[in-house]
Design an enzyme around this catalytic site. Structure first.
Site, PDB file in Angstrom:
ATOM      1  N   HIS A 168     -13.907  26.081   6.019  1.00 28.62           N
ATOM      2  CA  HIS A 168     -14.606  26.788   4.989  1.00 28.62           C
ATOM      3  C   HIS A 168     -15.085  25.879   3.844  1.00 28.62           C
ATOM      4  CE1 HIS A 168     -14.238  29.891   1.747  1.00 28.62           C
ATOM      5  NE2 HIS A 168     -14.840  30.640   2.628  1.00 28.62           N
ATOM      6  N   SER A 217     -18.069  34.315   0.006  1.00 30.43           N
ATOM      7  CA  SER A 217     -17.537  32.927   0.104  1.00 30.43           C
ATOM      8  C   SER A 217     -18.942  32.018   0.036  1.00 30.43           C
ATOM      9  CB  SER A 217     -16.788  32.557   1.071  1.00 30.43           C
ATOM     10  OG  SER A 217     -15.427  32.855   0.867  1.00 30.43           O
ATOM     11  N   ASN A 253     -14.662  40.310  -0.210  1.00 24.27           N
ATOM     12  CA  ASN A 253     -15.256  41.132   1.120  1.00 24.27           C
ATOM     13  C   ASN A 253     -14.484  42.271   1.490  1.00 24.27           C
ATOM     14  OD1 ASN A 253     -16.788  38.479   1.052  1.00 24.27           O
ATOM     15  ND2 ASN A 253     -15.085  37.686   2.353  1.00 24.27           N
ATOM     16  N   ASP A 293     -11.180  24.731  -2.734  1.00 21.02           N
ATOM     17  CA  ASP A 293     -11.399  25.453  -1.531  1.00 21.02           C
ATOM     18  C   ASP A 293     -10.295  24.815  -0.402  1.00 21.02           C
ATOM     19  OD1 ASP A 293     -12.686  26.628   0.829  1.00 21.02           O
ATOM     20  OD2 ASP A 293     -14.148  27.314  -0.770  1.00 21.02           O
TER      21      ASP A 293
END
Lengths: 77, 599
Positions: B187, B354, B279, B154
């Site tokens: 994130h 996510s 998404n 990530d």
């Protein structure tokens, strides 16, 4: 790499930690990549010339990733 | 026509069975399905359609009168989705399901009570609706991920106050090429929090596998972008450095052979790989979620509905909470992370697939810690223990909604020998009913039967003979069962080839979903006629083939299919239409010649 021209409105997308995007009048969302600092303003109408990067991934996953090569601000709305 | 009908009846039977969850033979110890599970209230989810709101109000009023019940909204998020809860037991549940109310609802189901032994003291735990929705407390009663390592590929992980008590193992920053893999976006730290936020530490919020080790692998920049080369290296790093689970809350771009190889490599080393479905609200998961051996995770909201942004369809294996902040931030997923600009620790609500993926990665870590080693078995347990979602024709939920308690319970029960044998066989072969286009098959079968009926009006011919039926079958349907079959260690394309009807062969050979006009035309039926017309039995095969291909192409015509080199336009439609007519002409000529030849 092929370039493409995209006309639409700049938006901040609340997805993951959030990201800048351009949404075309037809409703297609592109995630903005590259030197985008001067485009980062909600509601800006722009025409962007850029390349869709298929070798790049992102944490927001909202649509094709558009690397900005050049742009024209159409209106500040 | 008996035999023809029998064939289509069997296809229909397969289709119905596949649509039914029971087709996925196996064991299930889903708590929500067990007879012992307790409930004191019942959930009613009314259909959403324009004009129905008034009817729902009327039904709610009737409910109060008829059953003496007072329906209440489940939560502040429930009104828009029409989710109501009433007090009631098994008898009332049955009565409600039998009443005319059922017509207005998507489902009426028990609101099961999950008993747990442990509630953590993290002050904001109550705001984590997501952890409650996956029944995490039931899993904690068994295991909290101790000894398992989860690699978080990530934006990096920053050790915020609510990660101080979490175990870390060395990772790597592939963006800046250094050992320290701190987060400069927020994130990755949020994702890591869902997996293993320090829990029961009297501070902040909880995480799922909070006794597991986190391996931070930074591949995404401060802006949240990363290249395929770095992500591929990170997958191999994780596999070579003892990771049990990989979480990738990232995606985009096209398929990459390099990345697929890295995924296969990690899988062969026993690593469970989890990725976000994406998404874009589109009907296919993005890469890497779509790769084989990657568990693709879609997202649902606080009401258990598909999150509006979540991708669905191909590549979605299971669903987990990703939240929706559309109606307010508390509908999102709350974890501690850092602020992108100031770098300071903050509790933030995020939404996205996510956020859904790390729920699955956390539960996978729990299963690894319990002692399940093979990644296939971890995936099997996650999917079989998931809460099934009825009527999910768009595959928004995959196998269902993640259930941590049921998964941990299933993992701790030692399987009998036949269960272990089944699990072993399942890891070698598996069948995915969703890869078969049941509706198209039935339609093609029906059209082929109609064409056959028309030809019987022209002349009596042995349509019930094997030659004709095999011809029709290969032309219209193919050995479709092979389309859904996967065999471990074998590539999929030979099975897809065997499973294709004649007009699809081009697509199967070149792995291109567009119709190949060489195969999807009258050429093969024409060759069949020229070669076999003089043979008294085999000419019926060539006639069947022509009728079958005509039926196949008729369905493609209805669906405006994309034709290679032509497109999905009027010219393509005309091309298919002309070939339908030509195929029928070939069949008619065969029949005419055979009739004049004394059949």
């Amino acid at each position: 790499m092929d370039t493409t021209t995209v006309k639409g409105t700049i938006q901040w997308m609340e997805m993951g930690s959030g990201t800048w995007a351009v949404v075309t009048d037809e409703g297609q969302t592109y995630e903005l990549h590259g030197d985008t600092a001067s485009l980062e303003k909600k509601g800006l109408k722009v025409q962007i010339e850029g390349a869709v990067r298929k070798d790049v991934m992102s944490m927001s996953m909202i649509g094709p990733i558009l690397e900005v090569k050049s742009y024209e601000i159409l209106s500040e709305s | 026509m008996k035999r023809l009908f029998l064939i289509f009846f069997l296809i229909g039977l397969f289709a119905v069975a596949a649509a039914h969850e029971g087709f996925q033979t196996g064991y299930s110890s889903n708590l929500a399905n067990s007879d012992q599970a307790e409930f004191e209230s019942i959930i009613l989810d009314f259909r959403e359609a324009p004009g129905l709101t008034r009817q729902i109000d009327d039904r709610l009023a009737n409910l109060a009168q008829q059953f003496n019940l007072s329906p209440a909204l489940n939560s502040e998020f429930s009104e828009a989705d029409h989710v109501y809860v009433v007090q009631g037991d098994r008898d009332i549940l049955q009565a409600l399901r039998n009443s005319d109310l059922a017509r207005f609802t998507e489902f009426i189901e028990p609101n099961y009570i999950y008993q747990s032994l442990f509630v953590p003291d993290d002050p904001d735990y109550a705001k984590q609706w997501n952890l409650q929705s996956i029944n995490v407390e039931g899993a904690w009663a068994q295991n909290r991920g101790s000894g398992a390592t989860v690699a978080v590929i990530d934006t990096g992980i920053s050790r915020t106050p609510d990660l101080q008590k979490t175990n870390f193992v060395p990772g790597y920053d592939f963006v800046n090429d250094r050992d320290q893999a701190d987060d400069d976006n927020g994130h990755g730290t949020h994702v890591a929090g869902t997996i293993a936020q320090s829990t029961n530490n009297g501070y902040g919020v909880a995480g799922i596998a909070y006794e597991a080790n986190l391996m931070p692998l930074k591949v995404l920049s401060a802006q949240g972008f990363g290249n395929v080369a770095d992500i591929t290296e990170a997958i191999r790093f994780a596999a070579d450095n003892g990771a049990d689970v990989i979480n990738m809350s990232l995606g985009g771009g096209g398929a990459s052979e390099l990345m697929q190889e890295a995924v296969e490599y990690a899988h062969s080393k026993g690593v469970v790989i989890v990725a976000a479905a994406g998404n874009e609200s589109s009907q296919s998961a993005s890469y890497p979620a779509k790769y084989r051996h990657v568990i693709g995770v879609s997202a649902f909201d606080a009401d258990g509905k598909k999150a509006p942004y979540s991708n669905y369809g191909l590549g979605v294996d299971i669903a987990a909470p990703g939240g929706s902040t559309l109606a307010g931030e508390s509908g999102g997923i709350l974890q501690e992370t850092i602020d992108r600009l100031s770098g300071k620790a903050q509790f933030k609500y995020f939404q996205g697939t996510s956020m859904a993926a790390p729920h699955v990665a956390g539960v996978a870590a729990v299963l690894k810690s319990i002692g399940i080693e093979a990644p296939e078995t971890v995936e099997t347990v996650l999917e079989y223990s998931a809460q099934k979602v009825g009527r999910d024709s768009s595959n928004a939920f995959g196998a269902g909604k993640l259930d941590a308690a049921a998964a941990a319970q299933m993992a701790t029960v030692r399987l009998p020998w036949w269960g272990q044998l089944w699990q072993f066989l399942r890891s070698l072969f598996w069948f995915d009913a969703k890869s078969i286009p049941w509706k198209d098959l039935l339609l093609r079968g029906a059209i082929a039967a109609a064409f056959t009926w028309l030809f019987t009006r022209m002349a009596r011919f042995p349509w019930q003979g094997n030659a004709y039926l095999i011809g029709i079958f290969l032309g219209a349907i193919g050995l479709f069962i092979f389309k859904g079959l996967h065999v471990m260690y074998l590539p999929d394309w030979p099975l897809r080839l065997v499973g294709s009807a004649i007009p699809e062969l081009g697509s199967a050979l070149w792995r291109d979903p567009r119709l190949n006009p060489v195969f999807a035309s009258c050429l093969i039926p024409l060759a069949g006629m020229l070669l076999l017309l003089s043979h008294r039995t085999l000419r019926w095969f060539s006639m069947g083939l022509a009728v079958g291909v005509a039926a196949f192409l008729s369905v493609s015509l209805l669906e405006s299919t994309y034709v290679l080199w032509i497109g999905a336009n009027a010219i393509a439609q005309a091309f298919i239409g002309v070939n339908v007519v030509l195929c029928l002409a070939i069949a008619a000529i065969t029949l005419r010649v055979a009739t004049s030849d004394g059949l």
